[in-house]
Design a protein around this motif. Structure first.
Motif, PDB file in Angstrom:
ATOM      1  N   LEU A 185     -15.658 -19.527  34.073  1.00  0.00           N
ATOM      2  CA  LEU A 185     -15.601 -20.987  34.128  1.00  0.00           C
ATOM      3  C   LEU A 185     -14.876 -21.447  35.384  1.00  0.00           C
ATOM      4  CD1 LEU A 185     -16.218 -23.656  32.677  1.00  0.00           C
ATOM      5  CD2 LEU A 185     -14.031 -23.404  31.473  1.00  0.00           C
ATOM      6  N   ALA A 186     -13.800 -20.753  35.732  1.00  0.00           N
ATOM      7  CA  ALA A 186     -13.049 -21.116  36.940  1.00  0.00           C
ATOM      8  C   ALA A 186     -13.907 -20.941  38.188  1.00  0.00           C
ATOM      9  CB  ALA A 186     -11.783 -20.271  37.041  1.00  0.00           C
ATOM     10  N   GLU A 187     -14.677 -19.851  38.243  1.00  0.00           N
ATOM     11  CA  GLU A 187     -15.552 -19.638  39.393  1.00  0.00           C
ATOM     12  C   GLU A 187     -16.592 -20.748  39.503  1.00  0.00           C
ATOM     13  OE1 GLU A 187     -17.261 -15.787  39.116  1.00  0.00           O
ATOM     14  OE2 GLU A 187     -15.370 -14.714  39.436  1.00  0.00           O
ATOM     15  N   LEU A 207     -18.564 -25.778  41.967  1.00  0.00           N
ATOM     16  CA  LEU A 207     -18.987 -27.179  41.796  1.00  0.00           C
ATOM     17  C   LEU A 207     -18.019 -28.136  42.477  1.00  0.00           C
ATOM     18  CD1 LEU A 207     -20.244 -27.142  38.093  1.00  0.00           C
ATOM     19  CD2 LEU A 207     -21.578 -27.001  40.198  1.00  0.00           C
ATOM     20  N   ARG A 208     -16.747 -27.761  42.577  1.00  0.00           N
ATOM     21  CA  ARG A 208     -15.799 -28.607  43.307  1.00  0.00           C
ATOM     22  C   ARG A 208     -16.176 -28.680  44.791  1.00  0.00           C
ATOM     23  NH1 ARG A 208     -10.689 -30.402  42.125  1.00  0.00           N
ATOM     24  NH2 ARG A 208     -11.556 -30.428  40.020  1.00  0.00           N
ATOM     25  N   GLU A 225     -19.578 -26.449  30.147  1.00  0.00           N
ATOM     26  CA  GLU A 225     -18.295 -27.134  30.322  1.00  0.00           C
ATOM     27  C   GLU A 225     -18.002 -27.434  31.783  1.00  0.00           C
ATOM     28  OE1 GLU A 225     -13.552 -26.329  29.275  1.00  0.00           O
ATOM     29  OE2 GLU A 225     -15.116 -25.054  28.402  1.00  0.00           O
ATOM     30  N   ALA A 226     -18.329 -26.484  32.670  1.00  0.00           N
ATOM     31  CA  ALA A 226     -18.048 -26.694  34.093  1.00  0.00           C
ATOM     32  C   ALA A 226     -18.870 -27.847  34.651  1.00  0.00           C
ATOM     33  CB  ALA A 226     -18.340 -25.409  34.883  1.00  0.00           C
TER      34      ALA A 226
END
Length: 747
Positions: free
Chosen positions: A320-322, A327-328, A486-487
């Protein structure tokens, strides 16, 4: 699957009955052990149950006696720490004389009772947990190397089956609706494979899931066991049944035992997988025949489940962090494009790949200020308007997401090819402004472990019976898009926050600029008024003294000097007129409005009479239509018509006849007036200059004027009355000047 407590139920009422079944207070235990409920203060027995094969004590005779009196001597040393027990605690193992099996003692608190459980051991079982730990070391090392959640599950299933000896071990993951999917499996082919199958949420009701969350490991050694009742059935003082949520010997629902038998399993064990204290999934173990698992082996499995839970959560969070980081970066590119555009929302559609990539959508739309801009595969603009109207009618939400718009919005069936899934962010609290992302319908096949639609069997209203078939059953899922993860939803929410921040920042900047502009306008008006007022007297003096000089000293001044004096007088008069117009213009911004109903026909007649001297000797054809009464400031509106008619008279000089038309027409929410002439006209390329201060479209030698009259018209109509002005014309073909006032202002 074998860890469920109920199958698919025949009716809603039956399902509710199943959900209400008191599975945490069954009033009985499994027969491979004994249970004593003790008074914490005296350690006297309040309730008791003992498996028939143990022969430890008579349950009925034990009631009211101190626990130390009824237990065999080898067990009594294990009771030393029991008074301090709060959470479940292993007290130790003791062997009875002439028995190859030991008894494991486990204690915990349940309400106002101390619960002591004695579980019969297995021959040649490990006597301590550390005897099992070396077998787990290789597994713990392999977990670190696993790349995916499925690989982690496969390692865990293999290791649990190796140390427990079950025929089949599954790793079972819940989705948001509590359906479960088997993501990993290890078996010896004695039981059918369930890998990849999905099981309906009804198979494990909410209360069962809560028990799995509270008590991480549960063993059913024999699906055909006969429950051992707890005596008495209720607490001696309160009559309340004993809560066995934390018990290792708790008896299970008859529905579940039947479910196991229907699956062809004689024993089962479940290990809970938790994420942040919530149930993520289960390790579910099955055996064709009855099967006991030693206590310390179960402890090792519990430890394994906790480690696996941590690894699963770490893998999910890492992935999820990746995705969030990726996406950021997309969001940063979008924000950079928005910052580069004068209308910042244009920056979203200027980068279609980034806008779509932010949520991995097939299409997107930006709806703002009555405009709809789209990229990718989207519904029609009319359909998007229906979607935004539906969103407007819902309770206010910053972000709305669904993978089945068909199930949410009436009439959305026709949109499923382009908008089956929808994410919408609201970017204004006042207006219908949204960024929308769309996904089409994704038709897919789901393999269930038995039909989720198949009714249960409730003969003669007796009790609920679970389903009997677990054969793979395929369902074609329609009217749903691929789910939003979620991301992606976080990225949409982040973009909304950034847009709102830009809007607020620009609103603040605009407010500051507006405040500065108002202050500058007031200073300019004050300056113009002061200069104009102070200049009027000097110009009057110049004209007056020049005229006296011409009268009294005419015989002493040459003809050339006379021409100079005439030029001085003419220039001073022109300058004085300019000062008077400038003074009038500055006063228009400062004067207080006194609106009232005005007869425009009468007002126009009075202005025409006032301008009669300028029409002397002219052939002018007036065409005055029906003019309605309106609400406005009469003094200011008189000045509007005076300027417009004076312009028409002036610029038709040389036309015979001059034709001047004054008319009215109703607009949408406004009253429109116009003055049309057949005079000199103007080039439409310069129409933007027509209403500016000191702006002239003709040479002073051709037509006199100061260039302030139409600026006054614009200020009176737009700034003081909230209307609008515009003009149409062509060189040598006349001009039409329009002004419109809001109908609301006219009562």
């Amino acid at each position: 699957m074998a860890t469920s407590l109920a199958g698919t139920i025949k009716s809603g009422a039956d399902l509710e009955a199943c959900a209400r079944e008191p599975i945490h207070i069954p009033g009985a235990i499994q027969p491979h052990g004994a249970l004593l409920a003790l008074d914490p203060a005296t350690l006297a027995v309040m309730q008791a149950a003992c498996g028939p094969g143990l022969g430890l004590f008579d349950a009925q005779a034990a009631i009211g006696r101190p626990v130390a009196e009824i237990l065999p001597a080898p067990l009594r040393p294990l009771l030393a720490p029991i008074g301090a027990v709060t959470t479940p605690q292993y007290l130790g193992m003791a062997r009875l004389p002439h028995s190859a099996r030991g008894l494991h003692a486990i204690a915990h608190r349940a309400g106002d009772a101390l619960i002591l459980e004695l579980e019969e051991g297995i021959e040649e079982e490990p006597t301590e947990f550390y005897h099992i730990y070396p077998a787990l070391q290789a597994f713990l090392g392999a977990l670190e190397a696993a790349g995916t959640i499925e690989e982690l599950g496969t390692l865990a299933a293999r290791e649990v089956r190796r140390i427990t000896g079950f025929d089949r071990v599954l790793v079972y993951r819940f989705d948001p609706e509590w359906n479960g999917t088997v993501i990993a499996e290890d078996g010896n082919d004695r039981l059918p494979s369930y890998l990849g199958l999905r099981f309906p949420a009804g198979d494990i009701p909410a209360q069962a899931r809560e028990l799995y969350r509270l008590n991480r490991l549960r063993l059913i050694a024999d699906a055909d066991y006969v429950p051992v009742p707890i005596l008495p059935a209720g607490h001696p003082a309160t009559g309340a049944p004993l809560d066995l949520s934390q018990s290792v010997l708790r008896s299970v629902s008859p529905v579940h035992l039947e479910y196991m038998r229907n699956m062809g399993t004689g024993a089962s064990m479940s290990i809970s997988l938790l994420r942040d204290g919530a149930l993520w999934g289960l390790i579910s173990c099955h055996n064709r025949a009855p099967h006991r698992v030693p206590y310390h082996v179960r402890t090792a499995c519990d430890f394994l489940g906790q480690i696996l839970s941590l690894q699963l959560v770490a893998k999910e969070r890492g992935a999820l962090a990746e995705r969030r980081i990726a996406l950021r970066a997309v969001e940063s590119q979008l924000l950079a494009r928005m910052a580069a555009e004068e209308q910042f929302l244009d920056g979203l559609v200027a980068a279609p790949d980034d806008l779509l990539g932010l949520t991995h959508a097939a299409g997107a739309a930006v709806v703002s200020a009555g405009q709809c801009r789209t990229v990718g595969v989207t519904p029609s603009e009319d359909a998007i308007a229906r979607i935004t109207a539906w969103l407007d009618a819902r309770p206010v939400e910053d972000l709305f997401a669904t993978e089945s718009l068909v199930g949410e919005m009436p009439g959305a069936e026709a949109l499923k090819d382009s908008a089956c899934g929808l994410v919408a962010i609201s970017i204004s609290q006042l207006h219908s402004s949204y960024v929308l992302w769309f996904r089409p319908e994704l038709v897919r096949t789901v393999r269930w472990g038995g039909s989720p639609l198949k009714p249960g069997e409730v003969p003669e209203g007796a009790r609920i019976h679970p389903r009997k078939s677990f054969e793979a059953w395929k369902e074609t899922v329609r009217e749903r898009s691929a789910p939003w993860d979620e991301a992606e939803l976080d990225a949409a929410a982040q973009l909304r926050s950034a847009i709102v921040e830009i809007v607020l920042r620009r609103a603040e900047e605009l407010a500051q600029l507006n405040e500065q502009l108002l202050r500058s306008n007031k200073e300019l008006e004050a300056f113009s008024y002061s200069v104009s007022h102070d200049l009027r007297a000097p110009f009057r003096h110049i004209v007056g003294y020049s005229q006296l000089l011409r009268q009294n000293e005419a015989d002493k001044i040459s003809e050339r000097g006379q021409r100079f004096i005439d030029t001085i007088i003419e220039s001073a008069v022109s300058a004085g007129t300019l000062v008077d117009d400038l003074l009038s213009f500055s006063q228009m911004g400062r004067a207080t409005l006194h609106p009232r109903r005005i007869d425009i026909g009468q007002l126009v007649a009075e202005v025409r009479a006032q301008l009669a001297p300028d029409m002397a000797g002219r052939a002018i054809e007036w065409r005055v239509g029906a003019l309605p009464a309106i609400v406005a400031d009469p003094t200011m509106l008189r000045l509007v018509f005076q300027n417009l008619l004076d312009n028409a008279i002036k610029f038709t000089r040389g036309r015979s006849p001059a034709v001047i038309e004054i008319g009215h027409r109703a607009g949408e929410g406004e009253a429109i007036f116009f003055v049309r002439d057949n005079g000199a006209g103007f080039d439409m390329a310069y129409v933007s200059k027509l209403f500016g201060v000191f702006q002239r479209l003709h040479r002073a030698e051709e037509f006199e004027g100061t260039g302030i009259g139409l600026a006054n018209v614009k200020r009176i109509v737009e700034q003081r009355h909230g209307g609008r002005v515009w003009a149409e014309g062509a060189v040598d073909q006349g001009a039409t000047l329009y002004f419109a006032l809001p109908v609301g202002a006219n009562g």
